[in-house]
Design an enzyme around this catalytic site. Structure first.
Site, PDB file in Angstrom:
ATOM      1  CG  ASP A 196     -66.709  18.242 100.714  1.00  0.00           C
ATOM      2  OD1 ASP A 196     -66.849  17.499 101.698  1.00  0.00           O
ATOM      3  OD2 ASP A 196     -67.019  19.438 100.686  1.00  0.00           O
ATOM      4  CE  LYS A 218     -68.372   5.173  98.857  1.00  0.00           C
ATOM      5  NZ  LYS A 218     -66.958   5.241  98.500  1.00  0.00           N
ATOM      6  CG  MET A 333     -74.513  25.113  95.608  1.00  0.00           C
ATOM      7  SD  MET A 333     -74.482  25.033  97.406  1.00  0.00           S
ATOM      8  CE  MET A 333     -74.119  26.718  97.822  1.00  0.00           C
TER       9      MET A 333
HETATM   10  N1  SAH Z   1     -66.411  25.818  97.639  1.00  0.00           N
HETATM   11  C1  SAH Z   1     -66.767  25.620  96.267  1.00  0.00           C
HETATM   12  C2  SAH Z   1     -68.238  25.724  96.031  1.00  0.00           C
HETATM   13  C3  SAH Z   1     -69.075  24.719  96.793  1.00  0.00           C
HETATM   14  S1  SAH Z   1     -70.783  24.874  96.487  1.00  0.00           S
HETATM   15  C4  SAH Z   1     -66.005  26.596  95.381  1.00  0.00           C
HETATM   16  O1  SAH Z   1     -65.396  27.555  95.878  1.00  0.00           O
HETATM   17  O2  SAH Z   1     -65.982  26.379  94.171  1.00  0.00           O
HETATM   18  C5  SAH Z   1     -71.027  23.748  95.169  1.00  0.00           C
HETATM   19  C6  SAH Z   1     -71.283  24.479  93.889  1.00  0.00           C
HETATM   20  O3  SAH Z   1     -70.058  24.883  93.309  1.00  0.00           O
HETATM   21  C7  SAH Z   1     -71.931  23.662  92.813  1.00  0.00           C
HETATM   22  O4  SAH Z   1     -73.322  23.595  92.985  1.00  0.00           O
HETATM   23  C8  SAH Z   1     -71.572  24.432  91.578  1.00  0.00           C
HETATM   24  O5  SAH Z   1     -72.376  25.580  91.447  1.00  0.00           O
HETATM   25  C9  SAH Z   1     -70.181  24.905  91.920  1.00  0.00           C
HETATM   26  N2  SAH Z   1     -69.125  24.032  91.354  1.00  0.00           N
HETATM   27  C10 SAH Z   1     -68.117  23.467  92.037  1.00  0.00           C
HETATM   28  N3  SAH Z   1     -67.286  22.816  91.201  1.00  0.00           N
HETATM   29  C11 SAH Z   1     -67.782  22.977  89.961  1.00  0.00           C
HETATM   30  C12 SAH Z   1     -67.375  22.552  88.672  1.00  0.00           C
HETATM   31  N4  SAH Z   1     -66.287  21.810  88.488  1.00  0.00           N
HETATM   32  N5  SAH Z   1     -68.115  22.928  87.602  1.00  0.00           N
HETATM   33  C13 SAH Z   1     -69.210  23.685  87.765  1.00  0.00           C
HETATM   34  N6  SAH Z   1     -69.648  24.108  88.961  1.00  0.00           N
HETATM   35  C14 SAH Z   1     -68.942  23.778  90.053  1.00  0.00           C
END
Ligand code: SAH
Length: 411
Positions: A196, A218, A333
């Site tokens: 991803d 992609k 998000m």
């Molecule tokens: N499965 C992931 C979340 C996926 S949804 C998890 O458990 O972290 C995607 C959202 O995750 C983004 O919109 C943001 O809100 C958050 N996110 C993921 N990585 C991030 C990062 N390095 N810094 C800030 N927000 C992050």
């Protein structure tokens, strides 16, 4: 005895009496491994550390709370003497010699009949490193080997390579150090990696050239078409006998659509396993210095997706219920809908002065925290150019971490 002439062996100590003379920190470090090997451990010492006392209380070792007498070694298969008195150690090693029992002398390896190697286990292997006079060096080499076994950089050749199948690996928030050992291992053993956008990119650079890397960003656009395409891809590759890693940011089951992939695999009869990841919802605030709970401040935290605005016909979130909660809200998000969410929370009863932190690009070189409040965030997002990916933390925990910024609030 010179350690280069030592004969390295593995003792099966299960049910056999092992005597440890001394009850200090050196003994304390030896005893757990002896217990783990199933030995019947007897400690002889007038005094013991609280940790050893705990093992005695739990019935894991027997304690003779007195000075050593040679008869203590009767019936022993192995002896460790670890007192801080060289005369006692000498007495023990002599008594052991007379009884033809091997004896480790912690104070003087050169006069020991047995040496304790630095040991460690990983990937079904036990590694022992012996250098006698340089225990730190053997420990460092042990660490290197165990680390490489764990991460799959070196593989145990006799191990059967796992057959084709899909492993969902949660990669953590982005910093390559924040993936789990199991995740890293799975990644290094993969034939195909389907990654991803938010999966830790730095780790992809470590894959060998013959690994097929599919970048999901992609694939053709459109969220549900894309997900179907991913499901098809991982299932097809696994059915062809390849080891597929589905590599995501954070944890696969926290807004990661991971379970849809599990279902697709199951439907196709493809074996699927899951390696959990550190979800960014907790890890990113932590790295930015914001606790999601704090005594006397927040007794709950809720992790909520903000990808749909309040009032949207497909939304499953009860924003007015969340507004009535007093704990921390962690929004993911949510940058785009943050102003609408803030308005709904204020309307539901949360104060406009409630602290809010946006942590953007958490754990990445561009990491940045923007502090605001529910009342001011619509303005601050534009003024400070807040962009995804960001974790939005709403609640008093933000003020706990940044008391100066929120000192002058009403109420
Ligand atoms: N499965 C992931 C979340 C996926 S949804 C998890 O458990 O972290 C995607 C959202 O995750 C983004 O919109 C943001 O809100 C958050 N996110 C993921 N990585 C991030 C990062 N390095 N810094 C800030 N927000 C992050």
């Amino acid at each position: 005895m010179d350690e280069t002439t030592a004969y390295l062996t593995g003792l099966r100590l299960s049910g056999r009496r092992v005597v440890v003379v001394g009850g200090g920190t050196v003994a304390q470090r030896r005893v757990p491994a002896l217990i783990a090997a199933g030995a019947e451990v007897v400690v002889v010492s007038p005094e013991v550390t609280p940790a050893i006392e705990g093992l005695v209380g739990a019935g894991e070792v027997t304690l003779h709370e007195r000075v050593f007498v040679p008869a203590d070694l009767d019936g022993a298969w192995y002896v460790v003497t670890a007192t801080d008195d060289a005369r006692v150690n000498e007495l023990v090693s002599r008594a052991a010699e007379e009884r033809r029992v091997f004896c480790v002398r912690s104070d003087d390896p050169a006069r020991s009949t047995a040496l304790t190697p630095a040991t460690g286990s990983a990937a079904g292997m036990t590694v022992a490193v012996l250098s006698g006079r340089e225990p730190r060096r053997s420990a460092a080499i042990r660490d290197e080997i165990v680390d490489r076994l764990r991460t799959g950089v070196i593989d145990a050749p006799a191990r059967v390579r796992p057959a084709g199948g899909v492993t969902l690996v949660g990669g953590g928030p982005g910093d390559p150090d924040l993936i789990s050992l199991a995740g890293r291992r799975a990644l290094m053993a993969a034939d195909v990696v389907v990654a991803d956008r938010l999966a830790p990119r730095a780790l992809l650079g470590e894959l060998s050239d013959d690994v097929e890397l599919v970048d999901v960003a992609k694939l053709p656009r459109g969220r549900s078409a894309q997900q179907e395409e991913i499901n098809r891809l991982i299932v097809d590759r696994a059915l062809a006998g390849l080891r597929v890693v589905r590599f995501k940011g954070g944890d696969s089951f926290v807004f990661g659509r991971g379970y849809e992939e599990v279902l697709a695999c199951r439907e196709a009869g493809v074996p699927v396993s899951v390696v959990p990841g550190l979800t960014s919802s907790v890890a990113v605030p932590a790295i930015a210095g914001i606790p999601v709970t704090h005594r006397h401040v927040a007794h709950e935290f809720s992790i909520v997706s903000g990808h749909l605005p309040p009032g949207h016909s497909e939304s499953l979130t009860d924003w007015s219920a969340l507004a009535r909660l007093r704990g921390t809200l962690v929004l993911m998000m949510a940058v785009e809908n943050a102003p609408a969410i803030a308005a709904a929370l204020i309307e539901g009863g949360r104060s406009a002065s409630t602290p809010v932190a946006f942590v953007c690009d958490g754990t990445m070189p561009a990491e940045r925290t923007v502090l605001s409040t529910l009342g001011e965030l619509a303005h601050d997002i534009v003024a400070q150019q807040v962009r995804p990916p960001a974790i939005v933390v709403v609640g008093e925990v933000v003020a706990v971490a940044h008391p100066g910024r929120y000192a002058a609030r009403p109420g």
